[in-house]
Design an enzyme around this catalytic site. Structure first.
Site, short mmCIF file in Angstrom:
data_model
loop_
_atom_site.label_atom_id
_atom_site.label_comp_id
_atom_site.label_asym_id
_atom_site.label_seq_id
_atom_site.Cartn_x
_atom_site.Cartn_y
_atom_site.Cartn_z
N ASP A 70 -20.54 -20.95 11.39
CA ASP A 70 -19.52 -20.92 10.33
C ASP A 70 -18.81 -22.26 10.29
O ASP A 70 -18.74 -22.99 11.28
CB ASP A 70 -18.54 -19.77 10.52
N GLU A 129 -13.62 -16.99 7.58
CA GLU A 129 -12.25 -16.51 7.74
C GLU A 129 -11.75 -15.78 6.50
O GLU A 129 -10.73 -15.09 6.55
CB GLU A 129 -11.31 -17.67 8.06
#
Length: 373
Positions: A70, A129
């Protein structure tokens, strides 16, 4: 001047430019610039929004091995005082995605120089997120064409010592959901409360009611968390608030508990509407599927660690953290593990400082492990 490992320096460069979900333009450009220096015969790159798919061609491929890293940061003002601290006010790599990217680039580079038999797919995923990049990336045309047969990922763990890997078969991370509740009543002068519908008072009652859900509606042998992390309401001290907003998160270890919690939240909110003669709206925002490690693949990894890195292995318990990599594991067998980075400050903390020696350790373990697949 301090001489640092190449991929530690990459981590520091990435740490300076944290960006929020789907805004990772500088990050994508940085990754592309690095990748442009690798063999074009061996590497194939495709953009997806602000993320990347990077395929490393093997010598005689029979399967496609996936690795997810990520790339987004968090809306946190950094307080580390590091010389390479964030250059973006109010944004920070406070969840270690800078470390995740540097490790992925290290492993990728190793197999460009010395290819495996099988193909590798490195997925640099935006918006972990929020609002969530894994699910739409999984459904993209690119991933339908480049569909990994197995897929893996890691997450840094400040609470574990440097040089450790914590993992378990089955459930690793919880089901998660955001929670936003907006209340609308009637404002007015503080001296005339009987002419108003006070949403500060209503929100206070609602928070206390929400805290009873886990203790009285969820099976004690199951686990759940409801946290209201932010309340906003009103304008000034002598005006009764017409509006209030509650923001929080829900975490459960089972899908059944998530359903139960949401039903009870909705019942509590209806009760508040009736009691305070107000209107309410509930938004669950981003919802992440649990991270469930494929038992067979995880057992193979544990067996490898027991044989080659026994002192590093920790069999951990499941955690209430959330990760949208769970969507990928729902469709593709694989696993995620914790990488110990030994920091006194935890994830999402403004002073998080992972031990950078974990980068070289992880690259070494993964390049060796991938050769056993």
């Amino acid at each position: 001047m301090e001489e640092v490992n190449r991929f530690v320096q990459i981590r520091r460069d990435l740490h300076k430019i944290p960006e929020l979900g789907y805004q990772e333009f500088k990050t994508q450009a940085f990754l592309l610039n690095y990748l442009s220096g690798l063999s074009k015969e061996r590497v194939e790159i495709r953009k997806w929004k602000t993320g990347l798919f990077v395929k490393v061609h093997g010598t005689a491929p029979e399967k496609l091995i996936g690795w997810r890293a990520d790339i987004d940061g968090l809306p946190i003002e950094e307080q580390t005082g590091l010389p390479f601290k964030s250059e973006h006010p109010g944004q920070m790599h406070a969840c270690g995605h800078d470390v995740h990217m540097s490790i992925a680039l290290g492993v990728l580079t190793a197999f460009v120089k010395k290819p495996l038999k099988d193909d590798l797919l490195f997925i640099f995923q935006p918006a972990e997120e929020g609002p969530g990049g894994a699910a739409p990336m999984l459904e993209s045309e690119m991933m339908k064409e480049w569909r990994p047969d197995i897929i893996f990922a890691l997450h840094i763990a400040p609470e574990y010592p440097l040089g450790t890997i914590a993992v378990k078969e089955g459930l690793l991370f919880a089901n998660t959901s955001e929670l936003f509740i907006d209340l609308k009543g009637k404002g007015g002068h503080a001296a005339y409360p009987h002419h108003t519908k006070d949403m500060v008072v209503a929100s206070a009652y609602l928070v206390t009611q929400l805290q009873s859900i886990v203790s009285r509606n969820v099976d004690p042998l199951d686990s759940a968390v409801i946290t209201v992390g932010k309340i906003t309401g009103g304008t000034v001290q002598n005006i009764i608030a017409e509006n209030a907003r509650l923001e929080g998160t829900i975490r459960t270890l089972s899908a059944e508990a998530m359903s139960t919690v949401k039903k009870r939240i909705e019942a509590c909110v209806k009760g508040i509407e009736a009691a305070f003669e107000c209107e309410a709206d509930i938004d669950y925002g981003s919802m992440y599927h649990q991270v469930y490690n494929d038992p067979e693949r995880t057992a193979h990894f544990i067996e490898y660690l027991e044989k080659n890195q026994k002192e590093s292995l920790i069999i951990c318990k499941e955690a209430m953290t959330g990760e949208d990599f769970g969507y990928m594991l729902k469709e593709i067998p694989g696993f995620m593990f914790w990488l110990g980075v030994q920091s006194p400050f935890g994830l999402h903390h403004a002073k998080l400082q992972p031990d950078e020696k974990a980068i070289e350790f992880a690259i070494s373990v993964l390049t060796d492990y991938f050769q056993t697949l």
